[in-house]
Enzyme design. Structure first.
Site, PDB file in Angstrom:
ATOM      1  N   SER A 206       0.839  -1.197   0.000  1.00 18.32           N
ATOM      2  CA  SER A 206       0.000   0.000   0.000  1.00 18.32           C
ATOM      3  C   SER A 206       0.881   1.257   0.000  1.00 18.32           C
ATOM      4  CB  SER A 206      -0.958  -0.042   1.188  1.00 18.32           C
ATOM      5  OG  SER A 206      -1.922   0.989   1.114  1.00 18.32           O
ATOM      6  N   ASP A 376      -8.570  -3.210  -7.210  1.00 18.54           N
ATOM      7  CA  ASP A 376      -8.518  -3.979  -5.967  1.00 18.54           C
ATOM      8  C   ASP A 376      -9.503  -3.468  -4.920  1.00 18.54           C
ATOM      9  OD1 ASP A 376      -7.400  -1.674  -4.876  1.00 18.54           O
ATOM     10  OD2 ASP A 376      -5.414  -2.518  -4.550  1.00 18.54           O
ATOM     11  N   HIS A 411      -7.441  -4.614  -1.715  1.00 10.12           N
ATOM     12  CA  HIS A 411      -6.295  -3.784  -1.352  1.00 10.12           C
ATOM     13  C   HIS A 411      -5.747  -4.079   0.043  1.00 10.12           C
ATOM     14  CE1 HIS A 411      -3.649  -0.322  -1.593  1.00 10.12           C
ATOM     15  NE2 HIS A 411      -4.001  -0.026  -0.356  1.00 10.12           N
TER      16      HIS A 411
END
Length: 438
Positions: A206, A376, A411
């Site tokens: 991330s 995602d 994600h």
């Protein structure tokens, strides 16, 4: 020859293992590399996973008296266990002391006057902890799986926590905070590489993926070649941007998990962070859609930098336009390849917001999603493909670039769901086998 064949078979078995099976059972004792031969790995987790400590000097002028209670008393945990904020009646003080100030004279962000901060436990993977007790996406499950393989914290496995309020600089930009951070990380990598006689694997998830990428890109090319075995980016936030930062800036976010507050209550603090504006959609990527990203009753906003500046003013934060223009926009076009072996792992097959609607100019209310695309769940596939294209456009990087798309991986949970985490682990196994698939 037999040993090499065995390694290949074990790697293949990792790929074929059914995802419902418990990952750690199948990695323990069955990895393809001896623990003595591991490339040291450095983990960089996402936003809110790093702790922060603060120290208040005499220069600090609290908004209310009790916020100055820690003045002159040394370092204390500012952003660590968020439940303590309630017990100490410290939420208002926390928001004030966490906030940043943009300094146009030097084109950088800094702490509030009298507030000093630092990130504790640098070098340890135990430095990452999600402040929301109901979630665990701060690489804890990955760390446990690596430990089952034989990795050891502080020996062959390290954590590189960072101050998530600041955005890592693209090459050519300045950042006092990240200059120190990159220097410390380079020294840690060098020490581990020298001791193990192995190059390092850098893995970021991330926002940590952006930090990991910019770390490598800001190091001298000769240093990268000598010390980096592979860069693994897992659902990273990259130059193309995505829609969620726009929504969060307008209506606030609960990503920080501050108990007994609302996204609106912590919005002013969030808006003061450089990280709040750095991942706005890039005109180069989202401009191709020829459709507005934000729709209101009065006007629409495209991905153009000019429109996004107007949007910042419309939501009541016109002062963010200058740092957006001077610091965030240059990053949007920064696609220079790191020129090291790189694996890019992303999730696909999920409904991902592509257009937001704010009814009646009410930016306090969460927007309605008017259009979805692939991705995602947070990062749009269009941004993923743009990054891939740029990496493959540069011949020397193309030979060292691998893209993996995991269907239905989301994600946040791409590092916790077994079927997705299994694929991430496989890349680490391959890096240790020194295989760079095309």
């Amino acid at each position: 020859m037999a040993s090499s064949l065995l390694q290949q078979l074990l790697s293949l078995l990792l790929l074929l293992l059914p995802s419902p099976l418990r990952l750690r059972e199948h990695l323990s004792g069955n990895h393809a590399v001896s623990a003595n031969n591991f490339h040291p790995i450095f983990l960089v987790a996402g936003v809110s996973c790093s702790d922060l400590e603060a120290r208040l000097t005499e220069e600090y002028r609290p908004s209310v008296p009790h916020c100055g209670a820690m003045k002159g008393k040394g370092w204390f945990g500012l952003w660590k266990n968020s439940s303590e904020l309630l017990s100490r009646d410290y939420v208002q003080c926390f928001e004030e002391q966490m906030s940043l100030v943009y300094d146009p004279a030097i084109n950088e962000y800094r702490n509030l006057a009298g507030v000093e901060t630092r990130v504790p436990n640098f070098g340890s993977t135990r430095a990452f902890s999600h402040k929301n007790p109901l979630k665990d996406w701060c690489l804890g499950k990955l760390r446990a799986a690596l430990e089952d393989m034989g990795y050891r914290d502080g020996d062959t496995m390290f954590g590189a926590p960072y101050d998530f309020r600041y955005a890592p600089p693209s090459p050519g930009q300045t950042s006092e905070v990240y200059s120190r951070y990159f220097k410390e990380l380079m020294e840690l990598v060098e020490a581990a590489s020298e001791r193990t006689r192995k190059k390092a694997v850098i893995l970021g998830h991330s926002f940590g993926g952006m930090v990991a990428l910019e770390f490598v890109r800001n190091t001298p090319p000769a240093w990268r070649r000598e010390h980096i075995e592979r860069l693994v980016l897992v659902a990273p936030t990259l130059p193309g941007g995505f829609l969620e930062p726009v929504r969060n800036f307008a209506s606030g976010t609960d990503i920080l998990y501050v108990p007994a507050t609302t996204p609106l209550a912590t919005r002013a603090m969030w808006r003061s962070f450089e990280s709040a504006i750095v991942n706005f959609p890039s005109p180069a990527v989202f401009g191709r859609l020829q459709a507005p990203l934000v729709v209101t009753r009065e006007r629409n906003y495209s991905a153009s930098a000019h429109d996004m500046e107007r949007f910042l003013a419309a939501v009541g934060s016109g002062e963010a336009a200058e740092p957006f223009r001077r610091r965030a926009v240059p990053k949007m076009g920064s696609f220079a390849a790191p020129m090291v072996p790189m694996t890019y792992i992303s999730g696909v097959g999920n409904r991902t917001p592509l257009r937001l609607v704010f009814w009646g100019e009410d930016f306090d209310a969460a927007p309605e999603v008017a259009a979805y695309g692939d991705g995602d769940g947070k990062i749009n596939l269009i941004s993923v493909l743009a990054f891939e294209k740029e990496m493959r456009r540069q011949p020397e990087q193309k030979k060292q670039f691998k893209s993996i798309k995991i269907n239905k991986a989301q994600h946040s949970t791409i590092v916790t769901d077994d079927f997705a985490l299994h694929r991430v682990i496989q890349e680490i196994v391959e890096a240790n086998n020194q295989k760079i698939p095309s």
